[in-house]
Design a protein around this motif. Sequence first.
Motif, PDB file in Angstrom:
ATOM      1  N   LYS A  89       0.849  -1.204   0.000  1.00  0.00           N
ATOM      2  CA  LYS A  89       0.000   0.000   0.000  1.00  0.00           C
ATOM      3  C   LYS A  89       0.883   1.253   0.000  1.00  0.00           C
ATOM      4  O   LYS A  89       0.624   2.206  -0.730  1.00  0.00           O
ATOM      5  N   GLU A  92       2.422   1.679  -3.428  1.00  0.00           N
ATOM      6  CA  GLU A  92       1.421   2.197  -4.373  1.00  0.00           C
ATOM      7  C   GLU A  92       1.251   3.704  -4.178  1.00  0.00           C
ATOM      8  O   GLU A  92       1.107   4.452  -5.149  1.00  0.00           O
ATOM      9  N   PHE A  93       1.266   4.149  -2.921  1.00  0.00           N
ATOM     10  CA  PHE A  93       1.210   5.586  -2.635  1.00  0.00           C
ATOM     11  C   PHE A  93       2.398   6.291  -3.298  1.00  0.00           C
ATOM     12  O   PHE A  93       2.228   7.339  -3.926  1.00  0.00           O
ATOM     13  N   LYS A  95       4.144   5.338  -5.905  1.00  0.00           N
ATOM     14  CA  LYS A  95       3.939   5.342  -7.361  1.00  0.00           C
ATOM     15  C   LYS A  95       2.972   6.445  -7.758  1.00  0.00           C
ATOM     16  O   LYS A  95       3.167   7.128  -8.772  1.00  0.00           O
ATOM     17  N   ASP A  96       1.924   6.621  -6.972  1.00  0.00           N
ATOM     18  CA  ASP A  96       0.933   7.662  -7.244  1.00  0.00           C
ATOM     19  C   ASP A  96       1.547   9.055  -7.099  1.00  0.00           C
ATOM     20  O   ASP A  96       1.256   9.954  -7.893  1.00  0.00           O
ATOM     21  N   LYS A  99       3.517   9.607 -10.206  1.00  0.00           N
ATOM     22  CA  LYS A  99       2.614   9.791 -11.354  1.00  0.00           C
ATOM     23  C   LYS A  99       2.009  11.195 -11.361  1.00  0.00           C
ATOM     24  O   LYS A  99       1.931  11.848 -12.395  1.00  0.00           O
ATOM     25  N   LYS A 100       1.591  11.664 -10.183  1.00  0.00           N
ATOM     26  CA  LYS A 100       0.957  12.979 -10.064  1.00  0.00           C
ATOM     27  C   LYS A 100       1.965  14.106  -9.836  1.00  0.00           C
ATOM     28  O   LYS A 100       1.567  15.265  -9.746  1.00  0.00           O
ATOM     29  N   GLU A 102       3.586  14.999  -7.141  1.00  0.00           N
ATOM     30  CA  GLU A 102       3.089  15.720  -5.971  1.00  0.00           C
ATOM     31  C   GLU A 102       4.163  16.411  -5.146  1.00  0.00           C
ATOM     32  O   GLU A 102       3.843  17.209  -4.279  1.00  0.00           O
TER      33      GLU A 102
END
Length: 178
Positions: A89, A92-93, A95-96, A99-100, A102
Motif C-alpha cells: 500500500k 502504491e502511494f 507510485k501515485d 505519477k501525479k 506531488e
Amino acid sequence: MELKQGLVQVYTGSGKGKTTAALGQAFRAAGNGLKVYMVQFLKSGTTGELTSVKKMSPDFQIFRFEKPAGFFYTLSDEEKAQLKKEIEKAFEFCKDVIKKQECDVLILDEIMGVLGNKLLNVEEVLEFIKSKPEKMELIMTGRNVPDEIAAAADLVTEMREIKHYYSKGIPARKGIEF
C-alpha cells in the motif's frame, strides 16, 4: 523554486546515519521552498522526526502505512503477511506521488530493508526509479543496497561503522537514535 534536474541518491551501509542524512537533505530542500515527502518503511514507533516535521515545515511531510510491529525477524507468518500488504500500500502511494508529481523530493526511508526482507522485489524498485519525473529528486535509504539499484543511482553514500557505542552496551537513546 523548482529543481532543474532531479537525481537518485542512496544512503546505505551498516553504520548509523542513513535516515539522518536523508532528513538533513529534506530539511535543506524544504527550507528552499521544495515540497518533500518521506515515506518510512519498517518503522512504526514514535520518533523525534515525526514531531519536528510537524512543527518546522509545511513543505515536508512524513507518511507511514504500517501498524506498530516488532522487528521483522520477530513477526509470525501472519504478521509478516499483514506487513507485506501495508508495504505494498505504501509503495502504491509512492507510485501515485510520482505519477501525479506531488512533490519535488521523495524519500523512501528503509526501502533497502523492504527489499532485504523480500517484501518488494528489486525489479519493482528499478521500474519505480525509471518512472521518476526528470525534475524530482529520489532518495532511498537502508542497508545492503542491491547492485542493480546502486548502478541505477546517481549517488551512493555508504555509512560504514568504525566504532559504535552499542558495543559498550549503550542502548538506542530517545532524541539521538529515534
